[in-house]
Design an enzyme around this catalytic site. Structure first.
Site, short mmCIF file in Angstrom:
data_model
loop_
_atom_site.label_atom_id
_atom_site.label_comp_id
_atom_site.label_asym_id
_atom_site.label_seq_id
_atom_site.Cartn_x
_atom_site.Cartn_y
_atom_site.Cartn_z
N VAL A 591 0.86 -1.18 0.00
CA VAL A 591 0.00 0.00 0.00
C VAL A 591 0.90 1.23 0.00
CG1 VAL A 591 -1.89 1.22 1.13
CG2 VAL A 591 -1.66 -1.26 1.44
N LYS A 665 -5.84 -3.05 -1.16
CA LYS A 665 -4.98 -2.24 -0.31
C LYS A 665 -5.69 -1.82 0.97
CE LYS A 665 -2.29 -0.39 -4.19
NZ LYS A 665 -2.00 0.79 -5.04
#
Length: 804
Positions: A591, A665
């Site tokens: 992420v 994510k």
């Protein structure tokens, strides 16, 4: 006077023999007083033993004997060994006739290795105008009758040596090492490395100024160079340290060699016959600087365990054990005792293990009946690594390094000084253990062995970054990054010494098909330590290998999001395996590419901070798309085409536009907060009109203008001074098992943190109880191969520094 001793490899035909003569000649013509002690030349002793065994088994040996004689006479124009060969022939014939031989006969046979060697060297020296005498040590060194491992009778031997050398001072005396004779003139041998013992006895008796031991290596090393590539030569040692090395298996020394030198404070120098410029290792009475000196290994040893609850608190148990050892002439190198449940482990030579077991079973026979002894067992699958000079106060460093590499010592033992520690290790692990400990203690650089899976845009960039930066990192951080494996889905290239900048050509030319077990086996076979596996694939199938890798001592780094977003059961199982094997799993780039987002969230959560909400622009691709669409008069399809042309999107842009990547994510961050959400629970706003979601890529790319009317309407309906942003948001009561996860298109004020975003940057707002309405904001480049690769590189360095 100096005593020069030459080993078998130094005296082998060819370069070694030539160098020996040159060394002696140089000292002789410099008028140095010296005596020479020689071992059997080359493999002579082994060959004599083979001939003896063949004769015993009535296997044809005469052709081998002829080859043996030819080697001994190489470079000599006449048969100077006629008598010796005749005696050997009669001995072999006698053994063949009887079909057996005693230790006494064996000593008579193998003694000829040194006799032939000394006579040969004497002959060559005289032919080079160096006056030399052949000296049969059996006339000087008198011993007891323990054939195979005789002990000198010191008083008699000393008198004989002094008398001989007082009469023969004008020549180089070439003395046979390894052999002696009883008072009845029966040939004996002095045991393993006995030639060194002969030389140290002569040095003692003659008050030599120095004992120079010429071998085939440059001196004593911090570890056996054959086992540890990075082993370093030791310049100086004290006698005490050398004695410890000898006791614990240093091949270049014999424990008995040290004692006669200590008595007279005679320096011992280990030199290399094949490297005249090297100064070797000097061993003296002077204590060198404190610190770890060397690692030595014993491999021909066995561990005998005696276990029994009923023995707790009973006196005399140790005495009974050692009485068995004494009665059977067995030396114990290590003993370790438990307390809570009575257990005693002793380490003995493997060839004595059976005798020790039988003796102990007999001694404790009644204790078995009374249940005081539960079991006496032998473990032959061990090796002993001794750390000479290790201080207990710093022992946690090598010990932790072993555990980190999934190597658990069977038992530990330290000397009373607390400066020498021995570890009993499973034999199949000892080479890797030796490299791990050596790297921890002596390594200028900590070696990190890396396997990279996936060498596409991110993976290839990462490998190039590692290769380009490796030297600087080693100098600056003391970390040596060694990429030993590069693999794609079908082929792998393996090199324990590391891959260079030509890795693409190497993989293309020399890559082989593989399974993950092949990479694991390669690392184990080559005893590679500090292992890291890097997953730069996007494969859901490859993550199934994570558990096998963790169980095989690999730490994990991944830019692949799949392992963190598939079923929560796998997520928990992987972390359980990682914890059980004390392995790390880093995935900062999952992420935010190279942004320090996951670490920040982990730290906040670990510190007890109550995170109440996380939201942000998670996709660099979609950031570029809506930043530019909101700020310009361009149609949505035009901006989308620009993103495609710049390489910001996946080959099929629908993978970005679907919102699934943002959803994954967001789920990763939720799970960092111990939430148990599944991917199916993420509410995702798909940006693709429903009628464009199916079909091939080419057809989709030809219909991009069909986005325009819908997004123009959304843009026009906004409040003034607002812009569109595609965000992920985690909210709800995050102290419960599950949170609310949404991926959506929102309109925000242009002057807000989200609204002011530009280019392809990502931004994340972390709301907590402590920070109230002022979130922690993390912003920066959120896309691109270089940024992502640099993030993975950061994980490598972060993990590597933990190993220091």
């Amino acid at each position: 006077m100096k005593i020069l001793k030459f080993g078998g490899k130094s005296l082998a035909n060819g370069e070694g023999l030539h160098n020996v003569v040159q060394t002696i000649a140089q000292k002789y013509f410099n008028n140095e007083s010296l005596a020479v002690v020689v071992s059997a030349r080359g493999n002579t002793t082994d060959e004599l033993v083979i001939l003896l065994k063949k004769a015993q088994a009535n296997i044809a040996y005469k052709s081998d004997f002829e080859s043996f004689k030819a080697y001994q006479l190489e470079g000599v124009s006449e048969n100077i060994f006629e008598n010796e060969f005749e005696v050997l022939e009669k001995l072999f014939e006698g053994v063949a006739l009887l079909g057996d031989y005693s230790e006494k006969i064996k000593d008579q046979v193998i003694a000829y290795g040194e006799l032939l060697s000394a006579k040969y060297i004497t002959y060559v020296l005289n032919h080079n105008n160096i006056k030399a005498n052949f000296v049969d040590a059996r006339q000087l060194i008198k011993t007891d009758a323990r054939f195979g491992n005789a002990q000198p009778i010191d008083l008699v031997s000393k008198r004989n040596v002094k008398a001989y050398f007082e009469k023969n001072v004008d020549a180089v005396n070439v003395v046979t090492g390894f052999i002696g004779a009883t008072l009845h003139n029966e040939t004996t041998t002095l045991g393993r490395n006995g030639s060194n013992y002969t030389a140290s006895l002569l040095a003692n008796y003659l008050n030599a100024s120095e004992f120079q031991n010429y071998t085939h290596v440059d001196g004593i090393f911090t570890a056996n160079p054959d086992l540890v590539v990075d082993a370093k030569k030791i310049e100086r040692l004290s006698f005490n340290e050398a004695n410890e090395l000898a006791n614990f298996g240093a091949q270049i020394l014999h424990a008995k060699t040290i004692i006669p030198l200590v008595e007279k404070n005679i320096p011992l120098r280990i030199l290399n016959t094949f490297n005249a410029s090297n100064t070797g290792t000097l061993i003296t009475a002077e204590q060198a600087n404190n610190g770890i000196k060397s690692l030595s290994v014993l491999t021909n040893v066995s561990l005998i365990n005696l276990e029994g609850r009923g023995l707790l608190g009973k006196t005399g148990i140790d005495a009974r054990i050692f009485r068995v050892m004494v009665d059977n002439d067995i030396s114990v190198s290590i003993i370790s005792q438990g307390s809570s449940e009575r257990g005693i482990g002793i380490v003995v030579n493997s060839d004595k293990a059976t005798k020790a077991l039988v003796g102990l079973e007999k001694e404790f026979e009644n204790d078995f009946y009374t249940k005081d002894v539960n079991k006496i067992s032998v473990n032959d699958n061990i090796a002993v690594i001794s750390i000479i000079g290790q201080d207990l106060s710093n022992f946690h460093k090598p010990y932790t390094a072993l555990i980190r590499n999934k190597i658990t010592p069977i038992l530990l033992n330290n000397t009373i000084t607390g400066r020498n520690i021995s570890l009993v290790i499973a034999k199949e692990e000892f080479k890797r253990a030796l490299n791990v400990i050596h790297g921890e203690i002596f390594g200028v650089s900590k070696k990190i062995n890396i396997a990279v899976f996936g060498h596409g845009t991110v993976g290839g960039t990462l490998i190039d970054q590692i290769v380009a930066s490796a030297d600087k990192i080693e100098k600056r951080k003391g970390i040596k990054l060694n990429v030993f494996a590069i693999a794609n889905s079908q082929r792998v290239v393996l090199n324990k010494f590391g891959i260079n900048e030509n890795w693409r050509d190497t993989l293309a030319d020399k890559g082989i098909s593989y399974t993950i077990e092949d990479v694991i086996a390669y690392a184990k076979e080559h005893h590679l330590e500090n292992l890291i596996a890097i997953d730069n694939t996007a494969s859901g199938q490859f993550v199934e290998n994570y558990i096998a890798l963790a169980e095989s001592s690999f730490d994990l780094i991944s830019s692949n999001k799949v392992a963190n977003t598939i079923g929560f059961d796998f997520y928990k199982k992987l972390r359980k395996v990682l914890a059980a094997n004390q392995k790390e799993y880093l995935y900062e780039t999952n992420v935010g590419a190279g942004l320090p987002l996951i670490d920040t969230i982990k730290l906040l959560h670990l510190s007890g901070e109550n995170i109440t909400k996380i939201k942000g622009v998670f996709s660099g691709t979609l950031s570029y798309l809506f930043n530019n669409f909101s700020a310009s008069e361009k149609k949505f399809s035009e901006v989308l085409q620009e993103a495609i042309d710049k390489g910001f999107t996946e080959p099929d842009p629908r993978e970005d536009l679907s919102g699934n990547d943002v959803g994954r994510k967001l789920l990763i961050l939720a799970r960092e907060l111990d939430l148990q959400n599944e991917f199916e629970e993420v509410k995702i706003k798909n940006l693709i009109p429903e009628h464009l979601r199916e079909g091939n890529v080419a057809a989709f790319l030809s219909r991009l203008e069909e986005f325009d009317s819908g997004y123009a309407e959304i843009k026009n309906k906004q409040t003034p001074n607002h812009v569109l942003r595609y965000i992920g948001e985690l909210s709800g009561d995050l102290q419960q098992d599950k949170g609310v996860l949404e991926v959506k298109l929102v309109s925000v004020p242009a002057n807000s943190a989200l609204g002011s975003l530009q280019g392809s940057d990502s931004i994340f707002e972390i709301y907590t109880e402590s920070y109230s309405e002022q979130p922690i904001v993390i912003q920066g480049a959120g896309a691109g191969a270089k940024v992502t690769a640099r993030g993975v590189f950061g994980d490598i360095l972060r993990l590597s520094e933990k190993k220091l």
